[in-house]
Design an enzyme around this catalytic site. Structure first.
Site, PDB file in Angstrom:
ATOM      1  N   HIS A 197       0.796  -1.228   0.000  1.00  0.00           N
ATOM      2  CA  HIS A 197       0.000   0.000   0.000  1.00  0.00           C
ATOM      3  C   HIS A 197       0.829   1.279   0.000  1.00  0.00           C
ATOM      4  O   HIS A 197       0.262   2.358  -0.113  1.00  0.00           O
ATOM      5  CB  HIS A 197      -0.917   0.028   1.223  1.00  0.00           C
ATOM      6  CG  HIS A 197      -2.199  -0.696   1.020  1.00  0.00           C
ATOM      7  ND1 HIS A 197      -3.264  -0.179   0.315  1.00  0.00           N
ATOM      8  CD2 HIS A 197      -2.596  -1.932   1.411  1.00  0.00           C
ATOM      9  CE1 HIS A 197      -4.252  -1.050   0.289  1.00  0.00           C
ATOM     10  NE2 HIS A 197      -3.873  -2.121   0.935  1.00  0.00           N
ATOM     11  N   LYS A 210      -7.315  13.876   5.706  1.00  0.00           N
ATOM     12  CA  LYS A 210      -6.538  12.644   5.608  1.00  0.00           C
ATOM     13  C   LYS A 210      -5.567  12.600   6.780  1.00  0.00           C
ATOM     14  O   LYS A 210      -5.424  13.586   7.510  1.00  0.00           O
ATOM     15  CB  LYS A 210      -5.795  12.539   4.272  1.00  0.00           C
ATOM     16  CG  LYS A 210      -4.988  13.776   3.902  1.00  0.00           C
ATOM     17  CD  LYS A 210      -4.450  13.658   2.480  1.00  0.00           C
ATOM     18  CE  LYS A 210      -5.500  13.934   1.430  1.00  0.00           C
ATOM     19  NZ  LYS A 210      -5.665  12.874   0.446  1.00  0.00           N
ATOM     20  N   ARG A 211      -4.950  11.449   6.968  1.00  0.00           N
ATOM     21  CA  ARG A 211      -3.982  11.304   8.049  1.00  0.00           C
ATOM     22  C   ARG A 211      -2.936  12.414   7.957  1.00  0.00           C
ATOM     23  O   ARG A 211      -2.466  12.752   6.874  1.00  0.00           O
ATOM     24  CB  ARG A 211      -3.316   9.920   7.909  1.00  0.00           C
ATOM     25  CG  ARG A 211      -2.254   9.583   8.897  1.00  0.00           C
ATOM     26  CD  ARG A 211      -1.946   8.102   8.797  1.00  0.00           C
ATOM     27  NE  ARG A 211      -1.687   7.658   7.427  1.00  0.00           N
ATOM     28  CZ  ARG A 211      -0.470   7.556   6.897  1.00  0.00           C
ATOM     29  NH1 ARG A 211       0.606   7.874   7.617  1.00  0.00           N
ATOM     30  NH2 ARG A 211      -0.308   7.128   5.667  1.00  0.00           N
ATOM     31  N   THR A 253      -7.795   7.358  -1.694  1.00  0.00           N
ATOM     32  CA  THR A 253      -9.183   7.019  -2.033  1.00  0.00           C
ATOM     33  C   THR A 253     -10.119   8.181  -1.728  1.00  0.00           C
ATOM     34  O   THR A 253     -11.201   8.267  -2.308  1.00  0.00           O
ATOM     35  CB  THR A 253      -9.664   5.767  -1.268  1.00  0.00           C
ATOM     36  OG1 THR A 253      -9.394   5.925   0.120  1.00  0.00           O
ATOM     37  CG2 THR A 253      -8.987   4.519  -1.793  1.00  0.00           C
ATOM     38  N   LYS A 306     -13.694   9.798  -3.643  1.00  0.00           N
ATOM     39  CA  LYS A 306     -14.968  10.147  -2.993  1.00  0.00           C
ATOM     40  C   LYS A 306     -15.366  11.587  -3.308  1.00  0.00           C
ATOM     41  O   LYS A 306     -16.538  11.875  -3.588  1.00  0.00           O
ATOM     42  CB  LYS A 306     -14.847   9.950  -1.479  1.00  0.00           C
ATOM     43  CG  LYS A 306     -14.551   8.529  -1.057  1.00  0.00           C
ATOM     44  CD  LYS A 306     -14.058   8.471   0.385  1.00  0.00           C
ATOM     45  CE  LYS A 306     -13.421   7.127   0.685  1.00  0.00           C
ATOM     46  NZ  LYS A 306     -12.701   7.118   1.962  1.00  0.00           N
TER      47      LYS A 306
END
Length: 876
Positions: free
Chosen positions: A398, A595-596, A706, A710
């Site tokens: 990933h 996001k992180r 991702t 969205k």
């Protein structure tokens, strides 16, 4: 209470599980026929029956009275009503899979960021209308019940959310696939922002119970840790290896039904909770050693207590390894038990019936554990066991971030998993001998491909173990897969090419499920698509959204589209007021980055740009400001608890917001906020409301992403680099739907080399931003914060003597001028509302490639060899 403590998988198989197909109780089927007939009916789904079921659960399951129940009680009772129907479908689906003797897929993941369950399950079961009518008839809004549900804290970021989307698509495609993971009692943490700083609080999401999960105390597996390895003969006189001693914990299953959309199939997410093999030591308690009497329970429960325990310490690293092995061992035991239950099974058939996907390196100890179970427990010969292992297991990489390619100290593995170290050592020995025959004894390829990494602390490279033990290895975006081949595992890719198997490394571009991220998150947009396309078939075949393109110039659609956005922005405004106590202009351009928090994702560059925009506004006259595009910038995400720089970035964002939002000269035109505790339910409010979103990682660092998918599915446009899935989204949606900036992946090395030689110019506009930070404009008189902010700036500007540059690793300074230009293009394009609306429609209607239905179909065909098993109507 004493749980099973045998360590033999065979013992688990000899005793049939309750409910196994064809199982007899006391050999007397006749007595059970009436019970079976009673169980062969289904709960009716008309509104009145749902109401009766709800009242029954409220009174009898939850012990509430009509005078004393809360909305939370109502949610739980409604959840139980839904669970009844999910269980019917789950049990029938499992029976059908067994009857058809299908090949099954098993997805092993340390994370599942599944989000709230109720709304999605009701939609997938096609029960939206009867449930809505039922609760309206009881004086309740179904939407109110949805908000009572806590987000299950089973994941943190994109990895876990992807796994959840995959589960939805597996069920929707009627693929016989299950997910396996850990039932964490606590999430990583609940994020609070106090005085601008992240504060980690316990996230005990399971505290009030989850009405959808099904505890399975009848399904437990022993998992051994520590101990020693002995050699001897078994009862038949065969030489064997025994792993003995140490401690045993029991993995207890909790099932979570995952219904498909527009199908009768419901799959399962099986999560493992750690329990002690011995519940309670009565002798110790009687001797007044009260704490010691429950010590085994405490140690066991630590395993499944917290998602991603802080691994800054040796003890934290050890706990993570314990967690990983715990869920992998339980999962493999479970799936092998299911395989052996087949009549007249043969081990040679295992690859025809089982495909396992290891989601990132967290579950890759599965390579050694599968070998241990086959060789030591099931007594399969080594060569056959290795052949079966390498045909059944697959590995998804990933990320190219070094910290994500886990490496465990040999000493830790030897102490915790002594048999696995032996197995890995034997695998590596045979692997090295093969490499030496091919490349010679002293080839550098050998050290690069070895599972063991030499050094002061000898380590096991879990990435190398995974690619060696996998049938297929995949990246998650086209550019990422090429980086795996060329940079992450180049020696391994060369080896694959040399033996004629270059297709061992394949690409599987990520996706998201439109059921969750359009239909549930943005029902107004879902209604538009269904109205213009004439059906909801687009929810399972997103290629049908291309039909919207013929309407993209239609003024009537433009009007409906903009009204949809206004509704979404109104929900966002209420959300931001509640979470941040900030009033936002709903007519402003909504700019979101969620996001992180990580330096490679460059939230720092985003907030530096916000400061620049603020400085430019301050220079303008009141009349000039009136002509400026209004913008609301929202940033959210969690920083790992030990990640100091990420936490400083959060503090900087928060402090910048305090200054800008209170400045009477500019607050009308620019607002900024850090949104705390980003989670799936927050994303379902924020994403539909966005006009643009920031996906601005340094080229070559983001595997896929991702959230970008969205946002675009909801009609948002992207400001982004040519990185991860941004590249493929641009190809599908058109160049004019994205605002691309920054260097390309192949340029990064040259920029870094020039910087090390002392050539790394800083744009004057960025220098002005740095100067404002150094002047303390955003410190609010806090010396500690001022020192931290200056440390961020100083690190970016760390250009000393030639060869010592290492500060701006992610090229914030290099890409900043291009980032400003991209934002200017955003403002100019947004000023033409008709053009912006057309681009929004064009982008959202071109996202078929990024449905997880497409992704999972490719996994099933290319990697797993798993075929759909559609449960027929008559089976219902």
């Amino acid at each position: 209470m004493k749980r099973k403590s045998s360590f033999s998988l065979l013992d688990q198989i000899k005793r049939p599980m309750p409910g196994d197909v064809g199982e007899e109780v006391d050999g007397d089927k006749v007595k059970l026929e009436k019970l079976w007939k009673l169980m062969d009916t289904y709960e009716p789904n008309d509104p009145e029956s749902i109401q009766k079921s709800f009242a029954r659960h409220l009174e009898y399951s939850l012990a509430c009275t009509r005078f004393n129940f809360t909305m939370e009680d109502a949610y739980r009772a409604a959840g139980l009503v839904l669970r009844d129907r999910l269980l019917e479908s789950l049990n029938d689906t499992n029976d059908y899979y067994r009857k058809m003797d299908v090949k099954r897929g098993y997805y092993l993941s340390a994370e599942y960021l599944i989000g709230r369950h109720m709304q999605n399950a009701i939609a997938n079961l096609d029960l939206e209308q009867p449930f809505k009518e039922a609760f309206i008839g009881l004086g309740m809004e179904l939407e109110e019940l949805f908000h009572e549900e806590a987000d299950p804290a089973l994941g943190n970021g994109g990895l876990g959310r992807l796994a959840a989307c995959f589960l939805d698509s597996m069920a929707t495609l009627s693929l016989p696939c299950w997910g396996y993971g850990i039932r964490y009692s606590y999430g990583m943490f609940k994020q609070e922002i106090q005085n601008g700083r992240q504060v980690e609080c316990p996230d005990f999401w399971i505290g009030d119970g989850c009405p959808f999960e099904i505890p399975r105390p009848d399904i437990t597996y022993p998992v051994r840790l520590y101990g020693e390895v002995t050699h001897g003969e078994d009862e038949k006189g065969n030489w064997c290896v025994n792993w003995v001693g140490g401690e045993i914990v029991q993995a207890m299953a909790y099932d979570n039904p995952i219904p498909g959309f527009d199908t009768y199939n419901t799959n399962n997410l099986r999560l493992w909770r750690a329990c002690p093999s011995k519940e309670f030591d009565l002798d110790m308690f009687s001797a007044a050693a009260y704490a010691d009497s429950v010590e085994s329970r405490r140690k066991a429960e630590d395993l499944s207590a917290v998602l991603y325990p802080n691994d800054a310490t040796y003890e934290g690293k050890e706990l993570r390894l314990r967690q990983q092995y715990f869920f992998v061992s339980a999962s493999l035991q479970d799936l092998l038990r299911d395989f052996i239950k087949r009549p007249n099974y043969k081990w040679s058939e295992l690859p025809e019936k089982v495909a396992v996907q290891m989601n990132d390196t967290h579950p890759t100890i599965a390579v050694a554990e599968m070998m241990r179970l086959l060789v030591d427990v099931m007594h399969v010969h080594w060569e056959e066991a290795w052949d079966l292992t390498t045909k059944c297991l697959n590995y998804t990489n990933h990320t190219v971030m070094p910290e994500a390619l886990e490496k465990w100290p040999v000493e830790m593995i030897e102490r915790m998993l002594p048999r696995h170290l032996q197995i890995i050592g034997e695998l590596n020995l045979r692997w090295i001998k093969d490499l030496q025959k091919k490349y010679g004894d002293h080839s550098p390829v050998i050290s690069a491909l070895s599972i063991f990494e030499e050094g002061d602390i000898k380590k096991i490279r879990m990435g190398n173990l995974a690619i060696m033990g996998a049938n297929k290895v995949n990246g998650v975006a086209a550019i990422h897969t090429e980086i795996i081949k060329k940079e992450t595992f180049p020696e391994f890719y060369k080896y694959c090419c040399d033996i004629g198997k270059p297709d061992k490394i394949v690409n599987m571009t990520n996706g998201v499920t439109p059921r969750r991220w359009v239909h549930c998150a943005n029902p107004a947009l879902s209604a538009i698509f269904t109205k213009y396309l004439g059906s909801h078939e687009w929810l399972t075949d997103m290629t049908k959204l291309k039909g919207m393109l013929k309407f993209k110039e239609d003024s009537k659609l433009h009007s409906e589209w903009m009204e949809m956005k206004r509704e979404c922005k109104a929900k966002l405004a209420a959300f931001v007021k509640e979470k941040c106590d900030l009033d936002i202009d709903q007519d402003a351009l909504i700019d979101i980055q969620i996001k992180r928090i990580h330096e490679y994702k460059r939230q720092l560059m985003n907030i530096l740009y916000v400061i620049h925009r603020y400085q430019e506004l301050k220079k303008k006259s009141p009349g000039e400001r009136e002509k400026t595009q209004k913008r609301v910038v929202l940033i959210g995400g969690k920083a790992a608890s030990a990640y100091v720089n990420a936490k400083i970035i959060i503090k900087l964002i928060s402090n910048v917001g305090k200054v800008i939002n209170k400045d009477p000269d500019t607050s009308k035109y620019l607002k900024v906020a850090f949104v705390p505790n980003y989670c799936v339910s927050a994303a379902q409010v924020m994403i539909p409301a966005s006009d643009i979103s920031e996906h601005i990682s340094t080229a070559g660092t983001e595997a896929s992403g991702t959230s970008n998918m969205k946002f675009v599915m909801n009609g948002g446009l992207i400001v982004g680099t040519m990185d991860g899935a941004n590249i493929e989204i641009r190809e599908e949606c058109g160049e004019d739907t994205m605002f691309i900036f920054g260097c390309l992946e192949h340029q990064v090395a040259d920029i870094a080399a020039k910087a090390k030689s002392g050539h790394y110019p800083i744009d004057s506009r960025l220098q002005a931003v740095f100067q404002a930070i150094r002047n303390g404009d955003f410190s609010h008189g806090e010396p500690e914060a001022q020192a931290e902010f200056c440390s961020l700036v100083d690190r970016l500007c760390n250009i000393q003597a030639a060869g010592t540059w290492d500060g701006d690793k992610y090229l914030v300074i290099s890409d900043f001028p291009s980032f400003i230009d991209a934002q200017a293009r955003v403002d100019a394009t947004y000023a033409d509302k008709a053009k912006w609306c057309k681009l929004s429609i064009q982008a959202a209607s071109s996202m078929a490639k990024f449905s997880t239905d497409r992704t999972i179909k490719e996994y099933a065909e290319v990697i797993w060899g798993v075929k759909p098993a559609v449960r027929p109507l008559e089976d219902r």
